[in-house]
Design an enzyme around this catalytic site. Structure first.
Site, PDB file in Angstrom:
ATOM      1  N   CYS A   2      45.876  99.602  19.723  1.00  0.00           N
ATOM      2  CA  CYS A   2      45.699 100.915  20.336  1.00  0.00           C
ATOM      3  C   CYS A   2      45.901 100.815  21.851  1.00  0.00           C
ATOM      4  O   CYS A   2      45.773  99.763  22.446  1.00  0.00           O
ATOM      5  CB  CYS A   2      44.280 101.430  20.070  1.00  0.00           C
ATOM      6  SG  CYS A   2      43.874 101.515  18.344  1.00  0.00           S
ATOM      7  N   ARG A  27      52.944  98.889  22.488  1.00  0.00           N
ATOM      8  CA  ARG A  27      51.835  98.291  21.724  1.00  0.00           C
ATOM      9  C   ARG A  27      51.850  98.757  20.272  1.00  0.00           C
ATOM     10  O   ARG A  27      51.119  98.218  19.443  1.00  0.00           O
ATOM     11  CB  ARG A  27      50.488  98.638  22.374  1.00  0.00           C
ATOM     12  CG  ARG A  27      50.304  98.063  23.764  1.00  0.00           C
ATOM     13  CD  ARG A  27      49.132  98.722  24.480  1.00  0.00           C
ATOM     14  NE  ARG A  27      47.852  98.370  23.902  1.00  0.00           N
ATOM     15  CZ  ARG A  27      47.168  97.266  24.226  1.00  0.00           C
ATOM     16  NH1 ARG A  27      47.686  96.442  25.097  1.00  0.00           N
ATOM     17  NH2 ARG A  27      46.013  96.976  23.673  1.00  0.00           N
ATOM     18  N   TRP A  74      46.609 102.623  16.733  1.00  0.00           N
ATOM     19  CA  TRP A  74      47.229 101.739  15.744  1.00  0.00           C
ATOM     20  C   TRP A  74      46.193 101.661  14.621  1.00  0.00           C
ATOM     21  O   TRP A  74      45.156 101.004  14.781  1.00  0.00           O
ATOM     22  CB  TRP A  74      47.492 100.373  16.368  1.00  0.00           C
ATOM     23  CG  TRP A  74      47.931  99.332  15.403  1.00  0.00           C
ATOM     24  CD1 TRP A  74      47.139  98.450  14.716  1.00  0.00           C
ATOM     25  CD2 TRP A  74      49.270  99.032  14.991  1.00  0.00           C
ATOM     26  NE1 TRP A  74      47.888  97.635  13.915  1.00  0.00           N
ATOM     27  CE2 TRP A  74      49.200  97.961  14.051  1.00  0.00           C
ATOM     28  CE3 TRP A  74      50.510  99.546  15.298  1.00  0.00           C
ATOM     29  CZ2 TRP A  74      50.335  97.424  13.446  1.00  0.00           C
ATOM     30  CZ3 TRP A  74      51.635  99.008  14.702  1.00  0.00           C
ATOM     31  CH2 TRP A  74      51.537  97.960  13.785  1.00  0.00           C
ATOM     32  N   ASN A 100      39.587 100.956  21.495  1.00  0.00           N
ATOM     33  CA  ASN A 100      40.539  99.982  20.948  1.00  0.00           C
ATOM     34  C   ASN A 100      39.696  98.842  20.404  1.00  0.00           C
ATOM     35  O   ASN A 100      38.841  98.314  21.107  1.00  0.00           O
ATOM     36  CB  ASN A 100      41.476  99.479  22.056  1.00  0.00           C
ATOM     37  CG  ASN A 100      42.465  98.429  21.535  1.00  0.00           C
ATOM     38  OD1 ASN A 100      42.687  98.336  20.335  1.00  0.00           O
ATOM     39  ND2 ASN A 100      43.036  97.654  22.429  1.00  0.00           N
ATOM     40  N   GLY A 101      39.912  98.477  19.133  1.00  0.00           N
ATOM     41  CA  GLY A 101      39.147  97.361  18.555  1.00  0.00           C
ATOM     42  C   GLY A 101      38.566  97.762  17.211  1.00  0.00           C
ATOM     43  O   GLY A 101      39.036  98.707  16.573  1.00  0.00           O
ATOM     44  N   GLU A 482      57.860  76.956   7.043  1.00  0.00           N
ATOM     45  CA  GLU A 482      57.719  77.979   8.089  1.00  0.00           C
ATOM     46  C   GLU A 482      58.218  77.457   9.427  1.00  0.00           C
ATOM     47  O   GLU A 482      58.931  78.144  10.158  1.00  0.00           O
ATOM     48  CB  GLU A 482      56.279  78.455   8.183  1.00  0.00           C
ATOM     49  CG  GLU A 482      55.977  79.422   9.319  1.00  0.00           C
ATOM     50  CD  GLU A 482      56.827  80.692   9.281  1.00  0.00           C
ATOM     51  OE1 GLU A 482      57.480  80.969   8.279  1.00  0.00           O
ATOM     52  OE2 GLU A 482      56.875  81.387  10.322  1.00  0.00           O
ATOM     53  N   LYS A 486      61.298  79.101  11.683  1.00  0.00           N
ATOM     54  CA  LYS A 486      61.118  79.462  13.090  1.00  0.00           C
ATOM     55  C   LYS A 486      62.217  78.855  13.956  1.00  0.00           C
ATOM     56  O   LYS A 486      62.834  79.505  14.776  1.00  0.00           O
ATOM     57  CB  LYS A 486      59.743  78.981  13.581  1.00  0.00           C
ATOM     58  CG  LYS A 486      58.578  79.755  13.041  1.00  0.00           C
ATOM     59  CD  LYS A 486      58.274  81.009  13.813  1.00  0.00           C
ATOM     60  CE  LYS A 486      58.676  82.307  13.226  1.00  0.00           C
ATOM     61  NZ  LYS A 486      58.648  82.577  11.846  1.00  0.00           N
ATOM     62  N   GLU A 489      65.737  80.418  13.234  1.00  0.00           N
ATOM     63  CA  GLU A 489      66.025  81.826  13.538  1.00  0.00           C
ATOM     64  C   GLU A 489      66.036  82.125  15.036  1.00  0.00           C
ATOM     65  O   GLU A 489      66.648  83.103  15.451  1.00  0.00           O
ATOM     66  CB  GLU A 489      65.039  82.747  12.828  1.00  0.00           C
ATOM     67  CG  GLU A 489      63.608  82.650  13.252  1.00  0.00           C
ATOM     68  CD  GLU A 489      62.746  83.675  12.509  1.00  0.00           C
ATOM     69  OE1 GLU A 489      63.191  84.803  12.305  1.00  0.00           O
ATOM     70  OE2 GLU A 489      61.623  83.314  12.125  1.00  0.00           O
ATOM     71  N   HIS A 505      65.603  61.655  -3.046  1.00  0.00           N
ATOM     72  CA  HIS A 505      66.487  62.111  -4.145  1.00  0.00           C
ATOM     73  C   HIS A 505      67.737  62.797  -3.614  1.00  0.00           C
ATOM     74  O   HIS A 505      68.286  63.665  -4.270  1.00  0.00           O
ATOM     75  CB  HIS A 505      65.692  63.050  -5.064  1.00  0.00           C
ATOM     76  CG  HIS A 505      64.517  62.378  -5.695  1.00  0.00           C
ATOM     77  ND1 HIS A 505      64.629  61.452  -6.702  1.00  0.00           N
ATOM     78  CD2 HIS A 505      63.201  62.447  -5.403  1.00  0.00           C
ATOM     79  CE1 HIS A 505      63.421  61.008  -7.034  1.00  0.00           C
ATOM     80  NE2 HIS A 505      62.535  61.585  -6.254  1.00  0.00           N
ATOM     81  N   LYS A 604      63.843  93.067  13.034  1.00  0.00           N
ATOM     82  CA  LYS A 604      62.405  92.843  12.844  1.00  0.00           C
ATOM     83  C   LYS A 604      61.970  93.285  11.445  1.00  0.00           C
ATOM     84  O   LYS A 604      61.154  92.652  10.819  1.00  0.00           O
ATOM     85  CB  LYS A 604      61.602  93.596  13.907  1.00  0.00           C
ATOM     86  CG  LYS A 604      60.095  93.393  13.810  1.00  0.00           C
ATOM     87  CD  LYS A 604      59.717  91.925  13.921  1.00  0.00           C
ATOM     88  CE  LYS A 604      58.248  91.691  13.706  1.00  0.00           C
ATOM     89  NZ  LYS A 604      57.957  90.242  13.522  1.00  0.00           N
TER      90      LYS A 604
HETATM   91  C1  AGP Z   1      59.970  86.079  10.313  1.00  0.00           C
HETATM   92  O1  AGP Z   1      60.011  85.092  11.344  1.00  0.00           O
HETATM   93  C2  AGP Z   1      61.337  86.573   9.975  1.00  0.00           C
HETATM   94  N1  AGP Z   1      61.819  87.322  11.080  1.00  0.00           N
HETATM   95  C3  AGP Z   1      61.502  87.255   8.650  1.00  0.00           C
HETATM   96  O2  AGP Z   1      61.671  86.202   7.749  1.00  0.00           O
HETATM   97  C4  AGP Z   1      60.367  88.145   8.116  1.00  0.00           C
HETATM   98  O3  AGP Z   1      59.240  87.346   7.841  1.00  0.00           O
HETATM   99  C5  AGP Z   1      60.843  88.772   6.795  1.00  0.00           C
HETATM  100  O4  AGP Z   1      61.952  89.599   7.065  1.00  0.00           O
HETATM  101  C6  AGP Z   1      59.760  89.591   6.090  1.00  0.00           C
HETATM  102  O5  AGP Z   1      59.372  90.650   6.925  1.00  0.00           O
HETATM  103  P1  AGP Z   1      58.060  91.461   6.516  1.00  0.00           P
HETATM  104  O6  AGP Z   1      56.915  90.501   6.600  1.00  0.00           O
HETATM  105  O7  AGP Z   1      57.979  92.579   7.505  1.00  0.00           O
HETATM  106  O8  AGP Z   1      58.237  91.962   5.106  1.00  0.00           O
END
Ligand code: AGP
Length: 609
Positions: A2, A27, A74, A100-101, A482, A486, A489, A505, A604
């Site tokens: 928020c 935000r 938010w 906010n919170g 993960e 990171k 990407e 293997h 995103k």
């Molecule tokens: C995360 O680092 C990536 N940008 C991407 O894999 C993301 O996690 C994926 O597109 C899923 O998005 P969501 O969690 O909004 O569904």
């Protein structure tokens, strides 16, 4: 998160309130509102939707007055709606509040106030604040606000306005940001600096527990005991864009460092006071209901999928229910075996990923019960699922998901423990031990993020390699996946995560001299085996960056470098082990001059198949 603004001075308040909220749009929010006091009347204008909708609503009838407060919401408690938007007022419109919170004990406060005759209009936790002030007001605005705060538990940044005290705003904060802008014959209050730097660059940064009485020509700040606090003026020398990032160079770095608060918020009110049980009021499940599940699917994409892989361990290890984890775009076409004894959990930060939404609909079509774990209240996935548990990470702006991932792990752990509590599959003593350690995770995240220098060195030293491997066993492997995503990407390096036991293997053929291998060795149950795999890659002259729990004295005998994370239960250590990997990807991308917050080819929220 928020956004909050406040104004008191000789000019009209509304223009600053709207302007300030506009500067806080980054935000993230789903509704907006303002309240302006004039001639003993508080005029409130608020609406769900964007600020433009609010401006349209007040066009030609902008509330007049030289003192006011504003808010962009938010949603956490209560869906996005006009009624749930802030500011909130008491029964008689004598007080208005923006917040906010999260007020953790709002339910018990609300029940008590209702029993005393108060009439609530919204579903929010915030609305208890003006009604509490109405109940406790004794003519002394400041003292009455202090009485309100004594009864409130949780995290907050709050601005109170009283029609009985038209010469002041009172604001306070606990675990949420709040700044005061010092003008000439006027003063400003805001969640964050971007809202005020067009008016003034002289600010007070309010600290936890402090209470500020803001008049147009004075600011009086006291601590929680009521003792005066001498504040140093903080001159803001950031430009507007930097200010949105809170002084960090990129949103990704800001969001990495927001993880202690995001995790603390996501945990808040979901563990009972003596750490003996998880409390998920939003589910209200029974032992019989949980025992009816013969299988659980966890379905997601990208980072959310990686969180699901960790969630599998949590639910299987604690609740002893079989779990399958699927990539959403695969799940929906493989004719999964589902019936009405299946629970399908979909995980999505944005709540709008089309592959995940489609998988959710397919699961429902096949008769599955469905549960969404998402960060956006009222998102498509939240609305489609039978039930939803929200992460309270606040908006995640950077394309690379960081705080969403760790808060997803938190929700998966809470869910596993919640199911275990209902099924009686974890001994009470063990449950208390786990939940006590869980409560300590935000502090351990802060501790882990304190020293980033070694990681900056590794990023500079190895950042120009075109191949990097991440290896681990059990939960270390899930975290390695993960870490690999990171790095791929945002630095565009071809990184690959591999189950450490699987390297021999085939993929071991790619390990040659100087190839960087990030080896996670935090899982005690498979530690010796992981060490053997590290020796395998070292025998091929790889460069090994190890990730280990503090106190590990063995790994540094074989790894070229070791990054330590605080020791905790092996189920919880993924929340810490991922942090160096997030930082490594960030600083490597910086080394390579990549666009960290907006990497090429990526969005995103992927709303196309
Ligand atoms: C995360 O680092 C990536 N940008 C991407 O894999 C993301 O996690 C994926 O597109 C899923 O998005 P969501 O969690 O909004 O569904």
């Amino acid at each position: 998160m928020c956004g909050i603004v406040g104004y008191i001075g000789s000019n009209q308040a509304a223009p600053f309130l709207i302007e300030g909220l506009t500067k806080l749009e980054y935000r993230g929010y789903d509704s907006a509102g303002i309240a302006v006091l004039n001639d003993q009347i508080i005029c409130v204008e608020k609406t769900v939707g964007r600020l433009a909708a609010l401006e349209e609503k007040i066009e030609g009838k902008t509330p007049e007055g030289c003192i006011g407060i504003g808010h962009t919401r938010w949603a956490t408690h209560g869906r996005p709606s006009d009624t749930n938007s802030h500011p909130h007022t008491d029964c008689h419109g004598d007080f208005a509040v923006v917040h906010n919170g999260i007020i953790e004990n709002y339910m018990e406060l609300k029940e008590d106030l209702i029993s005393k005759g108060h009439v609530f209009k919204s579903e929010t936790d915030t609305e208890v604040l003006p009604h509490l002030l109405e109940e406790l007001y004794n003519g002394d605005f400041e003292a009455s606000v202090r009485e309100v705060l004594k009864r409130v538990e949780g995290s907050y940044a709050i601005v109170f306005m009283s029609k009985k005290d038209p010469d002041k705003l009172i604001c306070t904060k606990q675990d949420n940001p709040l700044v005061i802008g010092l003008g000439d014959g006027e003063n400003f209050v805001a969640s964050d600096i971007p809202a005020i730097i067009s008016r003034t660059r002289r600010t007070y940064i309010v600290n936890d527990g402090e209470l500020a009485v803001v008049k147009k020509d004075s600011v009086w700040i006291t601590n929680s005991l009521g003792e005066p606090v001498t504040k140093k003026v903080f001159e803001v020398n950031w430009n507007a864009e930097a200010a949105e990032k809170g002084g960090y160079e990129h949103f990704m770095l800001k969001e990495i460092h927001e993880q202690p608060k995001a995790v603390r918020d996501t945990l808040s009110s979901r563990i009972n006071k003596d750490n003996s049980a998880v409390v998920l009021e939003e589910l209200g499940w029974t032992e019989e209901y949980v025992n009816s599940f013969s299988k659980v699917f966890i379905v997601a994409c990208g980072t959310a999928y990686h969180a699901g892989l960790v969630g599998k361990y949590y639910i299987e290890r604690m609740a002893r229910v079989p779990v399958e984890v699927d990539i959403a775009s695969e799940f929906r076409y493989r004719q999964p075996i589902i019936d009405d004894n299946t629970l399908t959990i979909v995980v999505s930060q944005s709540g709008e990923t089309i592959d995940t939404l489609a998988a959710l609909k397919e699961a429902k079509r096949l008769g599955s019960k469905t549960l969404a774990v998402t960060n956006v209240v009222g998102s498509s996935i939240a609305r489609e699922a039978d039930q939803v548990i929200y992460t309270w990470a606040g908006p995640e702006i950077a394309v690379a998901s960081t705080k969403a991932y760790t808060t997803q792990l938190i929700v998966m752990f809470l869910l596993g423990a919640y199911m275990a509590g209902l099924r009686g599959t974890v001994a009470p003593r063990r449950m208390k031990e786990l939940l006590t350690m869980l409560r300590n995770i935000p502090a351990q995240i802060s501790e882990t993020l304190e020293d980033v220098e070694p990681i900056k060195v590794f990023a500079k030293k190895y950042g120009f390699n075109n191949d990097v491997f991440f290896i681990g066993r059990a939960l270390d492997y899930e975290v390695a996946l993960e870490g690999s995503l990171k790095l791929k990407e945002i630095s565009y390096i071809h990184a690959e995560a591999y189950a450490a036991g699987e390297l021999k293997h085939g993929t071991l053929a790619l390990i040659t001299q100087g190839v960087p291998v990030v080896a996670l060795a935090t899982q005690k149950s498979v530690y010796d085996k992981t060490l053997s795999n590290i020796k395998e890659v070292k025998a091929r002259d790889a460069v090994v960056i190890g990730i280990a729990a503090t106190g590990d004295t063995e790994l540094e005998k074989y790894a070229d470098h070791v990054i330590f994370v605080p020791r905790t239960d092996e189920l919880l250590i993924p929340l810490l082990a991922v942090l160096p990997l997030q930082l490594l990807s960030y600083y490597t991308a910086i080394t390579r001059g990549a666009d960290v917050d907006k990497p090429r080819n990526l969005a995103k929220s992927v709303t196309v198949e």
